[in-house]
Design a protein around this motif. Structure first.
Motif, short mmCIF file in Angstrom:
data_model
loop_
_atom_site.label_atom_id
_atom_site.label_comp_id
_atom_site.label_asym_id
_atom_site.label_seq_id
_atom_site.Cartn_x
_atom_site.Cartn_y
_atom_site.Cartn_z
N GLY A 206 0.84 -1.31 0.06
CA GLY A 206 -0.32 0.08 0.06
C GLY A 206 0.69 1.28 0.00
O GLY A 206 0.39 2.36 -0.25
N ASP A 207 2.25 1.12 0.43
CA ASP A 207 3.07 2.11 0.59
C ASP A 207 4.49 1.86 0.24
O ASP A 207 4.77 0.89 0.32
N PHE A 208 5.19 2.85 -0.18
CA PHE A 208 6.69 2.47 -0.59
C PHE A 208 7.24 1.89 0.50
O PHE A 208 8.17 0.90 0.34
N ARG A 209 7.37 2.50 1.83
CA ARG A 209 8.12 1.96 3.13
C ARG A 209 7.80 0.56 3.11
O ARG A 209 8.70 -0.47 3.22
N SER A 210 6.51 0.14 3.32
CA SER A 210 6.19 -1.32 3.48
C SER A 210 6.65 -2.29 2.36
O SER A 210 7.16 -3.06 2.52
N ALA A 211 6.74 -1.79 1.05
CA ALA A 211 6.99 -2.34 -0.07
C ALA A 211 8.50 -2.63 -0.02
O ALA A 211 9.06 -3.61 -0.38
N ARG A 212 9.11 -1.65 0.09
CA ARG A 212 10.76 -1.60 0.30
C ARG A 212 11.09 -2.64 1.28
O ARG A 212 12.29 -3.45 1.15
N SER A 213 10.55 -2.89 2.33
CA SER A 213 11.12 -3.79 3.32
C SER A 213 10.98 -5.36 2.73
O SER A 213 11.64 -5.98 3.64
N ALA A 214 10.24 -5.47 1.81
CA ALA A 214 10.32 -7.00 1.18
C ALA A 214 11.88 -7.16 0.63
O ALA A 214 12.00 -8.56 0.13
N PHE A 215 12.48 -6.21 0.03
CA PHE A 215 13.59 -6.49 -0.33
C PHE A 215 14.71 -6.50 0.71
O PHE A 215 14.98 -5.80 1.53
N ASP A 216 15.60 -7.69 0.59
CA ASP A 216 16.79 -7.83 1.70
C ASP A 216 17.68 -6.94 1.49
O ASP A 216 18.15 -6.90 0.03
N ALA A 217 18.06 -6.38 2.31
CA ALA A 217 19.32 -5.17 2.14
C ALA A 217 20.39 -5.71 1.73
O ALA A 217 21.13 -5.14 1.01
N GLY A 218 20.59 -6.84 2.02
CA GLY A 218 21.66 -7.67 1.56
C GLY A 218 21.80 -8.19 -0.10
O GLY A 218 22.64 -8.95 -0.47
N ASP A 219 20.76 -8.09 -0.58
CA ASP A 219 20.51 -8.76 -2.18
C ASP A 219 20.51 -7.72 -2.95
O ASP A 219 19.69 -7.40 -3.92
N SER A 220 21.80 -6.91 -2.96
CA SER A 220 22.04 -5.90 -4.02
C SER A 220 22.63 -6.44 -5.28
O SER A 220 22.87 -5.67 -6.24
N ALA A 221 23.15 -7.96 -5.37
CA ALA A 221 23.55 -8.31 -6.67
C ALA A 221 22.67 -8.90 -7.55
O ALA A 221 23.04 -9.20 -8.69
N ASP A 222 21.32 -8.66 -7.21
CA ASP A 222 20.31 -9.01 -7.97
C ASP A 222 20.46 -8.32 -9.52
O ASP A 222 20.64 -7.02 -9.46
#
Length: 133
Positions: A58-74
């Motif tokens: 429903g909002d960016f902050r909630s959606a952003r939390s679904a990405f694992d912070a350590g998963d930047s190599a995607d």
């Protein structure tokens, strides 16, 4: 714009395209457009389908939390936000000639990819109806 979903059940198309496809992944839209141009300049008539990893809420902050912070190599385009924002992104991808369609990939197991896909299809249909008016 063709729309596919990729999850544990495999890859399935929600739209009705008949042109053979090639799926591509790219870290940004500019690179994806170059890949599409290279593929489309070849002898085969292929639809280029871009992988997009999505986290929708429903909002960016909630959606952003679904990405694992350590998963930047995607190596895929990543989107975090609302369904309306995702519909806008897909419209931009189409109008800029970045891809002929997308494959949505859930950023987490908590995402209901089927629901997201259906909501995106409704949003794209509404957008197309508004353009036709």
């Amino acid at each position: 714009m063709r729309l596919f979903l990729s999850d544990d059940a495999g890859v399935r198309e929600l739209t009705d395209g008949h042109q053979p496809i090639i799926r591509v992944a790219a870290p940004d839209l500019q690179r994806a457009r170059r890949v599409r141009a290279r593929i489309r300049s070849g002898p085969e008539d292929l639809a280029v389908i871009l992988d997009v990893t999505v986290a929708v809420a429903g909002d960016f902050r909630s959606a952003r939390s679904a990405f694992d912070a350590g998963d930047s190599a995607d190596d895929t385009i990543r989107y975090a936000g609302t369904v309306d924002g995702l519909v806008g992104l897909l419209g931009d991808i189409e109008s800029a000639g970045v891809a002929d369609g997308v494959t949505l990939i859930a950023a987490s197991d908590r995402q209901d990819l089927g629901r997201i896909g259906r909501d995106v299809l409704r949003g794209l249909a509404s957008r197309d109806q508004a353009r036709a008016s």
